[in-house]
Design a protein around this motif. Structure first.
Motif, PDB file in Angstrom:
ATOM      1  N   CYS A 169       0.896  -1.105   0.005  1.00 23.58           N
ATOM      2  CA  CYS A 169      -0.013   0.024   0.044  1.00 23.58           C
ATOM      3  C   CYS A 169       0.748   1.318  -0.004  1.00 23.58           C
ATOM      4  CB  CYS A 169      -0.622  -0.093   1.256  1.00 23.58           C
ATOM      5  SG  CYS A 169      -2.255  -1.345   1.206  1.00 23.58           S
ATOM      6  N   HIS A 170       1.837   1.411   0.828  1.00 24.51           N
ATOM      7  CA  HIS A 170       2.672   2.505   0.987  1.00 24.51           C
ATOM      8  C   HIS A 170       3.667   2.581  -0.027  1.00 24.51           C
ATOM      9  CE1 HIS A 170       0.636   3.907   4.437  1.00 24.51           C
ATOM     10  NE2 HIS A 170       0.731   3.076   5.006  1.00 24.51           N
ATOM     11  N   GLY A 171       4.093   1.606  -0.676  1.00 20.58           N
ATOM     12  CA  GLY A 171       5.097   1.742  -1.705  1.00 20.58           C
ATOM     13  C   GLY A 171       6.444   1.219  -1.075  1.00 20.58           C
ATOM     14  N   GLY A 220      -4.243   8.192  -1.993  1.00 24.06           N
ATOM     15  CA  GLY A 220      -5.059   7.679  -1.033  1.00 24.06           C
ATOM     16  C   GLY A 220      -4.154   6.845   0.151  1.00 24.06           C
ATOM     17  N   TYR A 221      -2.737   6.760  -0.247  1.00 28.69           N
ATOM     18  CA  TYR A 221      -1.760   5.957   0.779  1.00 28.69           C
ATOM     19  C   TYR A 221      -0.882   7.139   1.014  1.00 28.69           C
ATOM     20  CZ  TYR A 221      -4.453   2.043  -1.117  1.00 28.69           C
ATOM     21  OH  TYR A 221      -5.520   1.262  -1.278  1.00 28.69           O
ATOM     22  N   PRO A 222      -0.823   7.433   2.297  1.00 32.32           N
ATOM     23  CA  PRO A 222       0.083   8.856   2.572  1.00 32.32           C
ATOM     24  C   PRO A 222       1.298   8.242   2.410  1.00 32.32           C
ATOM     25  CG  PRO A 222      -0.908   7.779   4.469  1.00 32.32           C
ATOM     26  CD  PRO A 222      -1.686   6.935   3.354  1.00 32.32           C
ATOM     27  N   ASN A 223       2.254   9.239   2.182  1.00 30.39           N
ATOM     28  CA  ASN A 223       3.782   9.002   2.200  1.00 30.39           C
ATOM     29  C   ASN A 223       4.273   9.310   3.538  1.00 30.39           C
ATOM     30  OD1 ASN A 223       6.342   9.863   1.664  1.00 30.39           O
ATOM     31  ND2 ASN A 223       6.002  11.483   0.249  1.00 30.39           N
ATOM     32  N   LEU A 224       4.963   8.418   3.883  1.00 30.24           N
ATOM     33  CA  LEU A 224       5.491   8.405   5.400  1.00 30.24           C
ATOM     34  C   LEU A 224       6.931   8.984   5.400  1.00 30.24           C
ATOM     35  CD1 LEU A 224       4.174   4.631   6.291  1.00 30.24           C
ATOM     36  CD2 LEU A 224       3.047   6.823   6.434  1.00 30.24           C
ATOM     37  N   ASN A 225       7.399   9.273   4.181  1.00 31.63           N
ATOM     38  CA  ASN A 225       8.553  10.255   4.456  1.00 31.63           C
ATOM     39  C   ASN A 225       8.610  11.682   4.840  1.00 31.63           C
ATOM     40  OD1 ASN A 225      10.420   7.989   3.465  1.00 31.63           O
ATOM     41  ND2 ASN A 225       9.199   8.069   1.567  1.00 31.63           N
ATOM     42  N   TRP A 272      -2.610  11.464  11.214  1.00 29.33           N
ATOM     43  CA  TRP A 272      -2.837  10.971  12.774  1.00 29.33           C
ATOM     44  C   TRP A 272      -1.763  11.242  13.554  1.00 29.33           C
ATOM     45  CZ3 TRP A 272      -7.897   9.794  13.587  1.00 29.33           C
ATOM     46  CH2 TRP A 272      -8.814   9.467  12.311  1.00 29.33           C
ATOM     47  N   GLY A 273      -0.713  12.064  13.266  1.00 36.42           N
ATOM     48  CA  GLY A 273       0.320  12.332  14.097  1.00 36.42           C
ATOM     49  C   GLY A 273       1.752  11.618  13.854  1.00 36.42           C
ATOM     50  N   GLY A 274       2.940  12.385  14.057  1.00 37.66           N
ATOM     51  CA  GLY A 274       4.028  11.902  13.538  1.00 37.66           C
ATOM     52  C   GLY A 274       5.151  11.472  14.608  1.00 37.66           C
ATOM     53  N   ALA A 288     -12.879   7.728   2.931  1.00 41.36           N
ATOM     54  CA  ALA A 288     -12.556   6.893   4.161  1.00 41.36           C
ATOM     55  C   ALA A 288     -11.487   6.126   3.903  1.00 41.36           C
ATOM     56  CB  ALA A 288     -13.947   6.345   4.615  1.00 41.36           C
ATOM     57  N   GLY A 289     -10.166   6.607   3.861  1.00 43.49           N
ATOM     58  CA  GLY A 289      -9.168   5.503   3.773  1.00 43.49           C
ATOM     59  C   GLY A 289      -9.065   4.716   4.773  1.00 43.49           C
ATOM     60  N   MET A 290      -8.802   3.218   4.431  1.00 44.65           N
ATOM     61  CA  MET A 290      -8.631   2.408   5.480  1.00 44.65           C
ATOM     62  C   MET A 290      -7.252   1.586   5.571  1.00 44.65           C
ATOM     63  SD  MET A 290      -8.753  -0.673   6.952  1.00 44.65           S
ATOM     64  CE  MET A 290      -9.083  -2.186   6.008  1.00 44.65           C
ATOM     65  N   ASP A 329      -5.231  -2.998  10.967  1.00 45.06           N
ATOM     66  CA  ASP A 329      -4.568  -3.090  12.364  1.00 45.06           C
ATOM     67  C   ASP A 329      -3.656  -4.115  12.384  1.00 45.06           C
ATOM     68  OD1 ASP A 329      -7.267  -4.385  12.114  1.00 45.06           O
ATOM     69  OD2 ASP A 329      -6.259  -5.384  13.926  1.00 45.06           O
ATOM     70  N   TRP A 330      -2.646  -4.027  13.034  1.00 40.97           N
ATOM     71  CA  TRP A 330      -1.546  -5.016  13.029  1.00 40.97           C
ATOM     72  C   TRP A 330      -1.541  -5.652  14.509  1.00 40.97           C
ATOM     73  CZ3 TRP A 330       0.039  -6.423   8.575  1.00 40.97           C
ATOM     74  CH2 TRP A 330      -0.158  -5.663   7.410  1.00 40.97           C
ATOM     75  N   ALA A 331      -2.145  -5.314  15.681  1.00 40.15           N
ATOM     76  CA  ALA A 331      -2.056  -5.720  16.856  1.00 40.15           C
ATOM     77  C   ALA A 331      -2.095  -7.307  16.837  1.00 40.15           C
ATOM     78  CB  ALA A 331      -2.683  -4.865  17.707  1.00 40.15           C
TER      79      ALA A 331
HETATM   80  C1  HEC Z   1      -4.164  -2.099   2.886  1.00 41.11           C
HETATM   81  C2  HEC Z   1      -3.369  -1.032   2.527  1.00 41.11           C
HETATM   82  C3  HEC Z   1      -2.351  -0.723   3.815  1.00 41.11           C
HETATM   83  C4  HEC Z   1      -1.635  -1.273   4.410  1.00 41.11           C
HETATM   84  C5  HEC Z   1      -1.137  -3.067   3.881  1.00 41.11           C
HETATM   85  C6  HEC Z   1      -0.677  -0.639   5.402  1.00 41.11           C
HETATM   86  N1  HEC Z   1      -1.231   0.560   5.275  1.00 41.11           N
HETATM   87 FE1  HEC Z   1      -0.682   2.247   6.366  1.00 41.11          FE
HETATM   88  N2  HEC Z   1      -2.282   3.245   5.667  1.00 41.11           N
HETATM   89  C7  HEC Z   1      -3.037   3.153   4.616  1.00 41.11           C
HETATM   90  C8  HEC Z   1      -4.091   4.132   4.275  1.00 41.11           C
HETATM   91  C9  HEC Z   1      -5.162   4.029   3.322  1.00 41.11           C
HETATM   92  C10 HEC Z   1      -3.703   5.285   5.356  1.00 41.11           C
HETATM   93  C11 HEC Z   1      -4.224   6.234   5.404  1.00 41.11           C
HETATM   94  C12 HEC Z   1      -5.759   6.195   5.923  1.00 41.11           C
HETATM   95  C13 HEC Z   1      -6.618   7.618   6.118  1.00 41.11           C
HETATM   96  O1  HEC Z   1      -6.793   8.088   5.171  1.00 41.11           O
HETATM   97  O2  HEC Z   1      -6.570   8.057   7.260  1.00 41.11           O
HETATM   98  C14 HEC Z   1      -2.572   4.779   6.032  1.00 41.11           C
HETATM   99  C15 HEC Z   1      -1.858   5.292   6.927  1.00 41.11           C
HETATM  100  C16 HEC Z   1      -0.716   4.964   7.879  1.00 41.11           C
HETATM  101  C17 HEC Z   1       0.027   5.665   8.750  1.00 41.11           C
HETATM  102  C18 HEC Z   1      -0.426   7.270   9.453  1.00 41.11           C
HETATM  103  C19 HEC Z   1      -0.054   8.114   8.235  1.00 41.11           C
HETATM  104  C20 HEC Z   1      -0.056   9.527   8.902  1.00 41.11           C
HETATM  105  O3  HEC Z   1       0.077  10.471   7.973  1.00 41.11           O
HETATM  106  O4  HEC Z   1      -0.866   9.728  10.235  1.00 41.11           O
HETATM  107  C21 HEC Z   1       1.044   4.798   9.200  1.00 41.11           C
HETATM  108  C22 HEC Z   1       2.056   5.403  10.098  1.00 41.11           C
HETATM  109  C23 HEC Z   1       0.985   3.804   8.420  1.00 41.11           C
HETATM  110  N3  HEC Z   1      -0.185   3.695   7.656  1.00 41.11           N
HETATM  111  C24 HEC Z   1       1.859   2.801   8.611  1.00 41.11           C
HETATM  112  C25 HEC Z   1       1.789   1.531   8.023  1.00 41.11           C
HETATM  113  C26 HEC Z   1       2.630   0.426   8.458  1.00 41.11           C
HETATM  114  C27 HEC Z   1       3.768   0.374   9.407  1.00 41.11           C
HETATM  115  C28 HEC Z   1       2.131  -0.683   7.919  1.00 41.11           C
HETATM  116  C29 HEC Z   1       2.625  -2.130   7.828  1.00 41.11           C
HETATM  117  C30 HEC Z   1       2.709  -2.836   9.016  1.00 41.11           C
HETATM  118  C31 HEC Z   1       0.925  -0.158   7.015  1.00 41.11           C
HETATM  119  N4  HEC Z   1       0.807   1.253   7.242  1.00 41.11           N
HETATM  120  C32 HEC Z   1       0.339  -1.075   6.162  1.00 41.11           C
HETATM  121  C33 HEC Z   1      -3.051   1.696   4.100  1.00 41.11           C
HETATM  122  C34 HEC Z   1      -2.088   0.851   4.404  1.00 41.11           C
END
Ligand code: HEC
Ligand code: HEC
Length: 287
Positions: free
Chosen positions: A124-126, A134-139, A145-147, A258-260, A263-265
């Motif tokens: 999802c994030h590249g 729709g998939y935020p840049n984490l760099n 939702w806070g960094g 509504a980006g989804m 959860d990983w817990a």
């Molecule tokens: C199925 C797709 C998907 C996967 C897999 C995924 N994410 Fe995401 N992630 C998203 C989307 C979509 C958002 C933005 C949700 C929103 O619109 O608020 C997001 C948001 C985030 C954010 C919040 C960014 C912010 O600006 O607050 C973080 C941190 C994050 N992801 C980390 C991870 C990590 C670490 C993993 C792997 C364990 C992961 N994501 C796996 C789809 C995914």
């Protein structure tokens, strides 16, 4: 005359084969060659007995030494794991800040986080975490939702609009389809928020401002800089989760988004989730 054919020139016995006057000499094999040959045969038989060798119907001959590459690999993995057990235990006990400040734990977390990211998150994030529509840049240092370490950890643990009870969640109304705003109003407020990231002061004179103040400030804030408690994006910073531009903003205000994020817990162990939080925080834009 004997029944042996002797070559006149060399005096060596021939095999009796002859082609166009050329005869084949029957020299004995060199002794060194013969011995190498016998030793290889004995060695091969030894290997068949000692090592896994012959396929059977549903199994194979296992050999007296009981060697198996699979067993060797699991021994090696077990040895590496035992070596890491101490790091795992310390990571499990440490707070995120403690991991960050302990060079050994930090190095372990970054390595573990990077590999867990490429397995679980890069779809999802590249692969470089640079995101896409729709998939935020984490760099970057723009966070929905806070960094901070804690905020990133919470996002990864519980997800966003996920099935988890503690998921982060907040839904922007679909102003158009729910008939809260008519198309002209959507158009006007869209012009207003696009102007927010333009030259200072221009937006204030637009008719969309009143619509924004009435409908949008609860989440996006009076100045449009967003709210991390609510996952509402900053609308002034030129960084768009969904591309930006007039057509896209009209569509989002009309239909909402509504980006989804899963959860990983319950999917990853706690040590891995911590490592992921430290890794994502390190990517360049952690707060
Ligand atoms: C199925 C797709 C998907 C996967 C897999 C995924 N994410 Fe995401 N992630 C998203 C989307 C979509 C958002 C933005 C949700 C929103 O619109 O608020 C997001 C948001 C985030 C954010 C919040 C960014 C912010 O600006 O607050 C973080 C941190 C994050 N992801 C980390 C991870 C990590 C670490 C993993 C792997 C364990 C992961 N994501 C796996 C789809 C995914
Ligand atoms: C209840 C809270 C809430 C209200 C009210 C709200 N929004 Fe949003 N808005 C959000 C959230 C949350 C997102 C992020 C959606 C996502 O992550 O998928 C968002 C996303 C957006 C985006 C996409 C931003 C981007 O970076 O791509 C635009 C544009 C937007 N909102 C405009 C508006 C406008 C205009 C109004 C008022 C007419 C408004 N919003 C009212 C919560 C709200």
């Amino acid at each position: 005359m004997t029944d042996k054919n002797i070559d006149d020139v060399s005096g060596v016995e021939t095999t009796g084969h002859e082609w166009d006057g050329i005869t084949e000499l029957d020299n004995p094999m060199p002794r060194w060659w013969l011995w190498s040959y016998y030793i290889s045969v004995i060695w091969a038989i030894g290997c068949w007995i000692a090592m896994p060798a012959w396929p059977l119907v549903s199994d194979y001959t296992r050999g007296l030494l009981g060697y198996s590459q699979r067993a060797q690999l699991s021994d090696e993995i077990a040895a590496v794991k035992a070596g890491q057990a101490d790091l795992v235990a310390r990571t499990a006990k440490a707070s995120l800040a403690e991991i960050k400040s302990d060079p050994e734990l930090l190095e372990y977390a970054l390595a573990g986080g990077r590999s867990a990211f490429s397995v679980n998150c890069s779809q999802c994030h590249g692969s470089g975490a640079s995101g896409s529509d729709g998939y935020p840049n984490l760099n970057d240092d723009d966070w929905l939702w806070g960094g901070t370490l804690e905020a990133i950890h919470t996002t990864i643990q519980y997800g966003i609009r996920s099935d988890h009870d503690d998921s982060r969640t907040n839904d922007m109304p679909a102003f158009g389809t729910d008939e809260i705003l008519n198309p002209q109003q959507v158009d006007a407020v869209s012009d207003y928020i696009l102007a927010l990231s333009g030259a200072d002061g221009v937006a204030d004179s637009l008719p969309g401002k009143a619509i924004f103040v009435e409908n949008c400030v609860d989440c996006h804030g009076p100045k449009g800089i967003g709210n991390q408690e609510l996952g509402a994006p900053n609308l002034r910073d030129h960084i768009w989760l969904y591309q930006g531009g007039k057509a896209m903003t009209v569509d989002i205000i009309t239909n909402s988004r509504a980006g989804m994020m899963p959860d990983w817990a319950d999917r990853l162990d706690q040590v891995t989730v911590k490592q992921l939080a430290v890794y994502v925080h390190s990517l360049g834009g952690g707060e």
